[in-house]
Design a protein around this motif. Structure first.
Motif, PDB file in Angstrom:
ATOM      1  N   GLY A   1       4.814   9.544  19.040  1.00 35.17           N
ATOM      2  CA  GLY A   1       4.048   9.248  20.241  1.00 35.17           C
ATOM      3  C   GLY A   1       4.662   8.127  21.060  1.00 35.17           C
ATOM      4  N   HIS A   2       4.190   8.063  22.303  1.00 33.31           N
ATOM      5  CA  HIS A   2       4.649   7.052  23.265  1.00 33.31           C
ATOM      6  C   HIS A   2       3.426   6.303  23.780  1.00 33.31           C
ATOM      7  CE1 HIS A   2       6.703   5.303  26.746  1.00 33.31           C
ATOM      8  NE2 HIS A   2       5.668   5.691  27.452  1.00 33.31           N
ATOM      9  N   PRO A   3       3.435   4.987  23.899  1.00 36.03           N
ATOM     10  CA  PRO A   3       4.606   4.123  23.679  1.00 36.03           C
ATOM     11  C   PRO A   3       4.885   3.797  22.212  1.00 36.03           C
ATOM     12  CG  PRO A   3       2.769   2.830  24.464  1.00 36.03           C
ATOM     13  CD  PRO A   3       2.316   4.254  24.527  1.00 36.03           C
ATOM     14  N   GLU A   4       3.867   3.864  21.372  1.00 38.95           N
ATOM     15  CA  GLU A   4       4.092   3.532  19.960  1.00 38.95           C
ATOM     16  C   GLU A   4       3.893   4.758  19.079  1.00 38.95           C
ATOM     17  OE1 GLU A   4       5.423   0.941  18.787  1.00 38.95           O
ATOM     18  OE2 GLU A   4       5.370  -0.253  20.622  1.00 38.95           O
ATOM     19  N   PRO A   5       4.728   4.890  18.057  1.00 40.69           N
ATOM     20  CA  PRO A   5       5.720   3.910  17.566  1.00 40.69           C
ATOM     21  C   PRO A   5       7.103   4.051  18.186  1.00 40.69           C
ATOM     22  CG  PRO A   5       5.562   5.688  15.992  1.00 40.69           C
ATOM     23  CD  PRO A   5       4.562   6.009  17.079  1.00 40.69           C
ATOM     24  N   ALA A   6       7.258   4.928  19.192  1.00 40.33           N
ATOM     25  CA  ALA A   6       8.601   5.196  19.717  1.00 40.33           C
ATOM     26  C   ALA A   6       9.304   3.927  20.193  1.00 40.33           C
ATOM     27  CB  ALA A   6       8.520   6.208  20.859  1.00 40.33           C
ATOM     28  N   VAL A   7       8.608   3.088  20.962  1.00 40.42           N
ATOM     29  CA  VAL A   7       9.233   1.884  21.518  1.00 40.42           C
ATOM     30  C   VAL A   7       9.674   0.941  20.406  1.00 40.42           C
ATOM     31  CG1 VAL A   7       8.776  -0.204  22.852  1.00 40.42           C
ATOM     32  CG2 VAL A   7       8.105   2.024  23.772  1.00 40.42           C
ATOM     33  N   SER A   8       8.839   0.754  19.402  1.00 39.86           N
ATOM     34  CA  SER A   8       9.204  -0.149  18.301  1.00 39.86           C
ATOM     35  C   SER A   8      10.381   0.383  17.497  1.00 39.86           C
ATOM     36  CB  SER A   8       7.998  -0.358  17.378  1.00 39.86           C
ATOM     37  OG  SER A   8       6.985  -1.083  18.042  1.00 39.86           O
ATOM     38  N   ILE A   9      10.456   1.686  17.326  1.00 42.87           N
ATOM     39  CA  ILE A   9      11.597   2.271  16.600  1.00 42.87           C
ATOM     40  C   ILE A   9      12.886   2.014  17.365  1.00 42.87           C
ATOM     41  CG2 ILE A   9      12.650   4.415  15.806  1.00 42.87           C
ATOM     42  CD1 ILE A   9       9.791   5.484  15.375  1.00 42.87           C
ATOM     43  N   VAL A  10      12.865   2.241  18.665  1.00 45.89           N
ATOM     44  CA  VAL A  10      14.070   2.015  19.476  1.00 45.89           C
ATOM     45  C   VAL A  10      14.510   0.555  19.385  1.00 45.89           C
ATOM     46  CG1 VAL A  10      15.003   1.988  21.817  1.00 45.89           C
ATOM     47  CG2 VAL A  10      13.601   3.914  21.061  1.00 45.89           C
ATOM     48  N   LYS A  11      13.571  -0.355  19.519  1.00 47.78           N
ATOM     49  CA  LYS A  11      13.927  -1.773  19.458  1.00 47.78           C
ATOM     50  C   LYS A  11      14.538  -2.134  18.107  1.00 47.78           C
ATOM     51  CE  LYS A  11      10.556  -3.523  22.820  1.00 47.78           C
ATOM     52  NZ  LYS A  11       9.336  -4.355  23.017  1.00 47.78           N
ATOM     53  N   SER A  12      13.974  -1.611  17.025  1.00 46.01           N
ATOM     54  CA  SER A  12      14.497  -1.920  15.691  1.00 46.01           C
ATOM     55  C   SER A  12      15.911  -1.388  15.514  1.00 46.01           C
ATOM     56  CB  SER A  12      13.580  -1.315  14.628  1.00 46.01           C
ATOM     57  OG  SER A  12      12.307  -1.930  14.631  1.00 46.01           O
ATOM     58  N   VAL A  13      16.145  -0.154  15.942  1.00 47.63           N
ATOM     59  CA  VAL A  13      17.472   0.446  15.774  1.00 47.63           C
ATOM     60  C   VAL A  13      18.501  -0.257  16.650  1.00 47.63           C
ATOM     61  CG1 VAL A  13      18.812   2.563  16.096  1.00 47.63           C
ATOM     62  CG2 VAL A  13      16.529   2.675  15.067  1.00 47.63           C
ATOM     63  N   ARG A  14      18.132  -0.546  17.879  1.00 43.75           N
ATOM     64  CA  ARG A  14      19.077  -1.200  18.795  1.00 43.75           C
ATOM     65  C   ARG A  14      19.488  -2.580  18.294  1.00 43.75           C
ATOM     66  NH1 ARG A  14      20.787   3.142  21.569  1.00 43.75           N
ATOM     67  NH2 ARG A  14      19.695   3.579  23.513  1.00 43.75           N
ATOM     68  N   ARG A  15      18.636  -3.235  17.537  1.00 43.96           N
ATOM     69  CA  ARG A  15      18.930  -4.589  17.091  1.00 43.96           C
ATOM     70  C   ARG A  15      19.588  -4.644  15.714  1.00 43.96           C
ATOM     71  NH1 ARG A  15      15.775  -4.578  20.952  1.00 43.96           N
ATOM     72  NH2 ARG A  15      15.035  -6.328  22.210  1.00 43.96           N
ATOM     73  N   ASP A  16      19.805  -3.502  15.096  1.00 46.63           N
ATOM     74  CA  ASP A  16      20.410  -3.459  13.764  1.00 46.63           C
ATOM     75  C   ASP A  16      21.920  -3.263  13.904  1.00 46.63           C
ATOM     76  OD1 ASP A  16      21.317  -2.586  11.152  1.00 46.63           O
ATOM     77  OD2 ASP A  16      19.204  -2.270  10.641  1.00 46.63           O
ATOM     78  N   HIS A  17      22.707  -4.263  13.490  1.00 49.48           N
ATOM     79  CA  HIS A  17      24.156  -4.229  13.685  1.00 49.48           C
ATOM     80  C   HIS A  17      24.808  -3.082  12.918  1.00 49.48           C
ATOM     81  CE1 HIS A  17      23.850  -6.472   9.872  1.00 49.48           C
ATOM     82  NE2 HIS A  17      25.060  -6.018   9.623  1.00 49.48           N
TER      83      HIS A  17
END
Length: 370
Positions: free
Chosen positions: A214-230
């Motif tokens: 679903g949008h915005p959650e949890p989609a937005v939180s998943i994107v933020k977590s993945v983008r910040r994982d080196h």
């Protein structure tokens, strides 16, 4: 039951207008932004029909009901609209909600033109009462699977929430990818936190993550977590259901929301009609119209054509689906019986895979088209 103002004034049930019932998600937990665009398309087309003389001199009117993404609420709205005497139903964005509406419309003998819901099994059994403008999920998501393979992705993780719609999407992807060497790894978002998704992606050596959530959650939180994982700088995030289409996605994610491919149902270049309608929609919305707004416009264009030709008799309208030939904003609209689809189907509207350009997030790049 919430009622929004009709596009031609207050609701009337005295026979002075020709009424179409409109099902739209306008409040949470419905996808409100999608609902707003869908309603803008419906209202823009009604306004143009009335400017051109209406239906045999009678104004066309929308009787709008907010479904709020609730199947039971939608079914109750269909019952109410049928009692009010609407000639036909239009709209809905959420597939599970549209399925409930279609079942009631079929049971009541009320023509329903579904605007935006893609679930293949919109009704359990074949019906003469329901038609659909948007492509079936099996069609659009197969195109998305083709895009994934062409881009070199064969180990694909799907972050999925429990839902008939998401389960159907995962099954379509698996059926399309497995015969060509692809693997679909399902991550249960009913059990995983967004941060735990990152560990699963690393452990499973996935090269792509698809958001079946679903949008915005949890989609937005998943994107933020993945983008910040080196560890995941090379992974592709995708959203076949179209979450990045709307402005809220960019406002919530900023640069993190770009380069996430999704399905969009627009041609590469709009026709003169499409371009004119785009201008009208932009003025009504105050922003770039999504493909959902065009779906709303085309829905009323088809129903208005049927009402002019066949009057308001519900049975005659439903009998006329196979004779529709209407110039829509995205091509010539005709309905047929597509294999495996239980309703009259436009086969097919143009399908694109696009993303937001990292260099200019308000601009969309076409990555694949069919």
């Amino acid at each position: 039951m919430t009622t929004s103002p009709s596009s031609s004034g207050a609701e009337r049930t005295d026979g002075s207008s020709v009424q179409i019932g409109a099902l739209v998600p306008l409040t949470r937990p419905g996808w409100v932004e999608a609902g707003r665009h869908l309603l803008a398309g419906l209202e823009t087309a009604v306004h143009e029909v009335n400017d051109a003389g209406g239906i045999a001199g009678r104004p066309l009117e929308l009787v709008v009901r907010d479904t709020a993404a609730d199947p039971q609420r939608a079914a109750a709205a269909v019952d109410e609209l049928a009692r009010l005497g609407v000639a036909a139903l239009a709209g809905e964005y959420h597939s599970v909600v549209a399925r409930a509406a279609a079942a009631r419309a079929d049971a009541l003998g009320l023509p329903y033109l579904c605007s935006s819901a893609v679930l293949d099994a919109l009704t359990e059994e074949p019906t003469e009462w329901v038609a659909r403008l948007c492509p079936a999920q099996s069609h659009g998501w197969q195109i998305y699977a083709d895009f994934l393979l062409a881009a070199g992705h064969s180990r694909i993780a799907v972050a999925a929430q429990p839902s008939v719609y998401w389960a159907s999407g995962a099954r379509i992807l698996r059926d399309c990818l497995a015969p060509r060497g692809g693997t679909v790894i399902e991550l249960d978002m009913g059990a995983l936190a967004p941060t735990a998704v990152c560990d699963e992606l690393v452990d499973n050596r996935a090269t792509a993550l698809l958001l079946l959530t679903g949008h915005p959650e949890p989609a937005v939180s998943i994107v933020k977590s993945v983008r910040r994982d080196h560890r995941l700088t090379e992974i592709m995030i995708g959203a076949p259901a179209g979450q990045p289409e709307f402005a809220e996605w960019a406002s919530l994610l900023g640069d993190d929301g770009s380069a996430i491919p999704f399905l969009r149902y627009l041609p590469e270049r709009l026709s003169p009609l499409g371009a004119r309608v785009e201008t009208a929609l932009r003025e009504r919305l105050g922003e770039t119209p999504s493909f959902v707004a065009f779906e709303g416009y085309d829905t009323v264009a088809v129903l208005a054509d049927l009402l002019r030709s066949h009057g308001t008799d519900r049975a005659r309208i439903a009998q006329s689906w196979p004779r529709v030939a209407v110039e829509g904003t995205r091509g010539q609209i005709r309905f047929s019986r597509a294999p495996g689809i239980s309703v009259w189907q436009w086969a097919w509207t143009p399908v694109q895979v696009v993303d937001r350009d990292p260099a200019e997030p308000d601009r969309f790049r076409i990555l694949h088209a069919s």
